[in-house]
Scaffold this active site. Structure first.
Site, PDB file in Angstrom:
ATOM      1  CE  LYS A 296      -4.028  -1.792   2.468  1.00 29.83           C
ATOM      2  NZ  LYS A 296      -5.039  -1.497   1.442  1.00 29.83           N
ATOM      3  NE  ARG A 370     -11.016  -9.602  -2.605  1.00 29.12           N
ATOM      4  CZ  ARG A 370     -11.339  -8.686  -3.510  1.00 29.12           C
ATOM      5  NH1 ARG A 370     -11.673  -9.035  -4.732  1.00 29.12           N
ATOM      6  NH2 ARG A 370     -11.367  -7.404  -3.183  1.00 29.12           N
TER       7      ARG A 370
HETATM    8  N1  BES Z   1      -8.329  -3.708   4.128  1.00 26.57           N
HETATM    9  C1  BES Z   1      -8.436  -3.277   2.793  1.00 26.57           C
HETATM   10  C2  BES Z   1      -9.723  -2.506   2.528  1.00 26.57           C
HETATM   11  C3  BES Z   1      -9.769  -1.107   3.057  1.00 26.57           C
HETATM   12  C4  BES Z   1      -9.191  -0.079   2.353  1.00 26.57           C
HETATM   13  C5  BES Z   1     -10.463  -0.830   4.210  1.00 26.57           C
HETATM   14  C6  BES Z   1      -9.278   1.214   2.825  1.00 26.57           C
HETATM   15  C7  BES Z   1     -10.550   0.450   4.658  1.00 26.57           C
HETATM   16  C8  BES Z   1      -9.967   1.474   3.975  1.00 26.57           C
HETATM   17  C9  BES Z   1      -8.424  -4.464   1.837  1.00 26.57           C
HETATM   18  O1  BES Z   1      -7.668  -5.540   2.240  1.00 26.57           O
HETATM   19  C10 BES Z   1      -7.864  -3.972   0.557  1.00 26.57           C
HETATM   20  O2  BES Z   1      -6.716  -3.625   0.536  1.00 26.57           O
HETATM   21  N2  BES Z   1      -8.674  -3.961  -0.475  1.00 26.57           N
HETATM   22  C11 BES Z   1      -8.271  -3.493  -1.763  1.00 26.57           C
HETATM   23  C12 BES Z   1      -8.829  -4.432  -2.782  1.00 26.57           C
HETATM   24  C13 BES Z   1      -8.289  -4.205  -4.168  1.00 26.57           C
HETATM   25  C14 BES Z   1      -6.826  -4.569  -4.216  1.00 26.57           C
HETATM   26  C15 BES Z   1      -9.074  -5.055  -5.132  1.00 26.57           C
HETATM   27  C16 BES Z   1      -8.833  -2.084  -1.947  1.00 26.57           C
HETATM   28  O3  BES Z   1      -9.953  -1.837  -1.538  1.00 26.57           O
HETATM   29  O4  BES Z   1      -8.112  -1.257  -2.486  1.00 26.57           O
HETATM   30 MN    MN Z   2      -5.625  -5.321   1.641  1.00 33.59          MN
END
Ligand code: BES
Ligand code: MN
Ligand code: ZN
Length: 524
Positions: A296, A370
Site C-alpha cells: 500500500k 477475501r
Molecule cells: N483492508 C483493505 C480494505 C480497506 C481499504 C479498508 C481502505 C478500509 C480502507 C483491503 O484488504 C484492501 O486492501 N482492499 C483493496 C482491494 C483491491 C486490491 C481489489 C482495496 O480496496 O483497495
Molecule cells: Mn488489503
C-alpha cells in the site's frame, strides 16, 4: 511482552464502565448530584422540565427568560442549588426543534448531557430524557440507545499513554428516570440489553484501537480465551499446522509474508437447545494490512491496524450474546493473520488451492481479506449453519460508495438480508444492500486458475462479495463490508465498535423469535 500488563481484559476496566440504573417517582424528591431535563427550541419545556420548573418556583423559566438558553441542539445550561428540588443541580439540555426531534437528535442529546455531566462535580446524574417523543420509538429502545450513547460519550482510549489524562471527578453512575412505575420492568430488560451491547462495543473499540504490534493474531486468541474464563464461551484455537492439515491454503498464503503466526479462532456461545442450527459470524482478522508485495502507499497506512475490526465485532457480539444468555447457538470464527511483504510472501500471479478445492490466482496481494474469509466460509460448513454472516473491512470501494454512514450488505438470501437491515435500523447502526448479481462474476475470470482474486475497479465491493459467494453456496449467507463504518479517520481517529450494535440486535431478534415459536409449540 512488555505491554502485557496494560492489555485490556475482556472484563473492561472498572473506571471505564458506567453504572446504570432505572428509577421512577417524583422528580423534585430525587437526591442526585445533577438532574438532567430537556428544553426544545425555542424555550419549550419537556414534561420533566415543566415539573421541575413548577417545583422550583419557575426558576427555570426565569433563567430562560433572561435569554441564557434557547434550546438549540448541543447547548446546555447548569443551574446550581435549585430551591424546591433535592438535586444539587439541574442541567438543561437543548433538544433543537421539537418537530425535527428524531433518533439522531435523541442520541446526541444523551451524549451532550453525559459529556457535560462528566465535566461538572458530581459522580452521578439522573437523566429525564426517555420521556421524549422520538417518532414511534418505545421506552425499551430509548433506554438501550441511551446506554449505548452514554458509554460512547465517555469512551477513552488512553491505556497506552504513560500518564493517562486526568478527568475531574469522572461520572460513575447514571440513573434513567422513567415516567411511570409500569415501565420499570421493560426498562430494566432494555437496560441489561443496552449494557451488554455497550460493553461488547467497547471491547471491539479497544481491540480496533490497539496497534498492530500489540493486537496480533495471538492477542486476538488471548482475548478469546479471556472470554472463555469471564463469560463461559467455548474457545478453540487452530494453529498453522492445523490449518495446513485442513488445506486452508488461501488463508496461509496471506500469512506467509509475516513473522506472526496465524490463528484460526473458534468461539461459541451454546445458549440454544441442543441440535438447533447455529448462527455463524465470521470476522476478518487482518491485524495489520500492509498490502503484502502489492504494498500500500505510505500515507495513512497506520489505519490498516483497524483491518481486524470484523474480528473485533465478532468478539464483542459474542461477549454480548453470552452476557445476555441468549437462547441461541452462536459460533464466532476469526481467521487472523498479518498481511506483510516478507521474503516468503505470496507474489502477484501465484496460484493457490483453497480449502474448497477451487484454485485462485492472486493477482493482487492486497486483496487478502477475501483470501482468509473464503477458507473460513468453507470451514463452517461442518456446523450445518442456519445462516452465516461475515463481517469485514473488505474494500476501499465501499467507503467510496457509502461513505462512513452505512455498512455495505450483500447476501445470497433475502430474508437474512432483511433481518440485518432491520437490525441496523433498530440499532442506529445501519447497513445498505448492494446487488450480488451473477453478471458481476465475469470480472473474476482468470486465464490460469478457477478465479482471480480481484475484479478490476468497477464495482469493487460487489466483485469482492462475488468472490466470497463462490464459497458460500451451501447455506444462507450475508456479507457486511464495514470498511467505512468500523473507524473514523482524521481528528477523531479511532475505532467505532460498529457493527456490534447491529449484530447484537440481529441475534436478540432471532432469540425473541425462537422463544416465541418454542412457547407456541409448548402450548399446542
Ligand atoms: N483492508 C483493505 C480494505 C480497506 C481499504 C479498508 C481502505 C478500509 C480502507 C483491503 O484488504 C484492501 O486492501 N482492499 C483493496 C482491494 C483491491 C486490491 C481489489 C482495496 O480496496 O483497495
Ligand atoms: Mn488489503
Ligand atoms: Zn485488508
Amino acid at each position: 511482552m512488555q505491554f502485557l500488563h496494560m492489555l485490556p481484559s475482556p472484563n473492561l476496566p472498572k473506571e471505564s464502565v458506567l453504572e446504570f440504573s432505572i428509577k421512577s417517582g417524583s422528580l423534585e424528591k430525587q437526591r442526585t448530584a445533577c438532574i438532567v431535563v430537556g428544553v426544545y427550541e425555542t424555550r419549550k419545556f419537556s414534561l420533566s422540565a415543566e415539573i421541575l420548573d413548577h417545583a422550583t418556583q419557575q426558576s427555570l423559566a426565569e433563567v430562560l427568560g433572561q435569554g441564557d438558553m434557547e434550546g438549540k441542539a448541543g447547548s446546555t445550561l447548569l443551574l446550581q442549588k435549585p430551591s424546591g428540588a433535592r438535586a444539587d443541580r439541574i442541567l438543561l439540555v437543548g433538544l433543537g426543534k421539537e418537530k425535527e426531534f428524531d433518533d439522531k437528535s435523541y442520541r446526541s442529546a444523551i451524549s451532550t448531557a453525559v459529556k457535560r455531566l462528566n465535566e461538572i462535580g458530581g459522580s452521578d446524574g439522573m437523566l429525564c430524557l426517555t420521556e421524549l417523543h422520538v417518532g414511534k420509538r418505545d421506552v425499551a429502545w430509548k433506554i438501550r440507545q441511551a446506554v449505548i450513547a452514554a458509554q460512547e460519550a465517555i469512551y477513552r482510549f488512553d491505556q497506552l499513554k504513560s500518564k493517562p489524562e486526568e478527568t475531574h471527578r469522572p461520572l460513575r453512575k447514571l440513573i434513567f428516570h422513567v415516567a411511570s412505575h409500569g415501565e420499570l420492568a421493560t426498562a430494566e430488560t432494555a437496560l441489561t440489553e443496552g449494557m451488554a451491547i455497550a460493553a461488547g462495543q467497547s471491547l471491539a473499540k479497544d481491540l480496533g484501537n490497539l496497534p498492530g504490534n500489540i493486537c496480533t493474531p495471538a492477542h486476538l486468541a488471548d482475548v478469546a480465551r479471556g472470554l472463555k474464563r469471564s463469560h463461559g464461551l467455548a474457545v478453540e484455537i487452530l494453529e498453522r499446522t492445523d490449518m495446513e492439515k485442513l488445506g486452508m491454503n488461501t488463508l496461509l498464503s496471506v500469512a506467509r509474508g509475516s513473522c506472526q503466526p496465524p490463528k484460526f479462532i473458534v468461539i461459541q456461545h451454546k445458549g440454544g437447545p441442543k441440535g438447533t442450527k447455529p448462527v455463524v459470524l465470521i470476522g476478518k482478522g487482518i491485524t495489520f494490512d500492509s498490502g503484502g508485495i502489492s504494498l500500500k502507499p505510505g500515507p495513512e497506512m497506520d489505519e490498516m491496524k483497524y483491518d481486524m475490526s470484523g474480528a473485533a465485532s465478532v468478539l464483542g457480539t459474542l461477549r454480548a450474546a453470552a452476557e445476555l444468555k441468549l437462547s441461541l447457538n452462536v459460533i464466532g470464527i476469526i481467521p487472523a493473520t498479518e498481511n506483510m511483504p516478507g521474503g516468503a510472501a505470496t507474489k502477484p500471479g501465484d496460484i493457490v488451492t483453497s480449502m474448497s478445492g477451487q484454485t485462485v490466482e492472486i493477482l493482487n496481494t492486497d486483496a487478502e481479506g477475501r483470501l482468509v474469509l473464503c477458507d473460513a466460509l468453507t470451514y463452517v460448513e461442518r456446523f450445518d449453519p442456519d445462516c452465516v454472516v461475515d463481517i469485514a473491512t473488505l474494500t476501499g470501494a465501499c467507503v467510496i460508495a457509502l461513505g462512513h454512514m452505512a455498512s455495505g450488505l450483500l447476501a445470497n438470501d433475502d430474508s437474512v438480508a432483511k433481518e440485518l437491515l432491520d437490525a441496523g435500523q433498530e440499532a442506529g447502526d445501519r447497513a445498505w444492500q448492494l446487488p450480488l448479481w451473477d453478471d458481476y462474476q465475469e470480472q473474476l475470470k482468470s486465464n490460469f486458475a478457477d478465479m482471480a482474486n480481484i475484479g478490476g475497479r468497477p464495482a469493487g465491493t460487489i466483485t469482492a462479495a462475488c468472490f466470497l459467494a463462490r464459497f458460500a453456496k451451501k447455506y444462507a449467507w450475508a456479507h457486511l463490508d464495514i470498511a467505512g463504518t468500523a473507524w473514523r479517520s482524521g481528528k477523531e481517529k479511532g475505532s467505532t465498535g460498529r457493527p456490534v450494535p447491529l449484530l447484537t440486535h440481529f441475534l436478540l431478534e432471532r432469540a425473541r423469535r425462537a422463544s416465541k415459536t418454542s412457547s407456541r409449540r409448548k402450548q399446542s
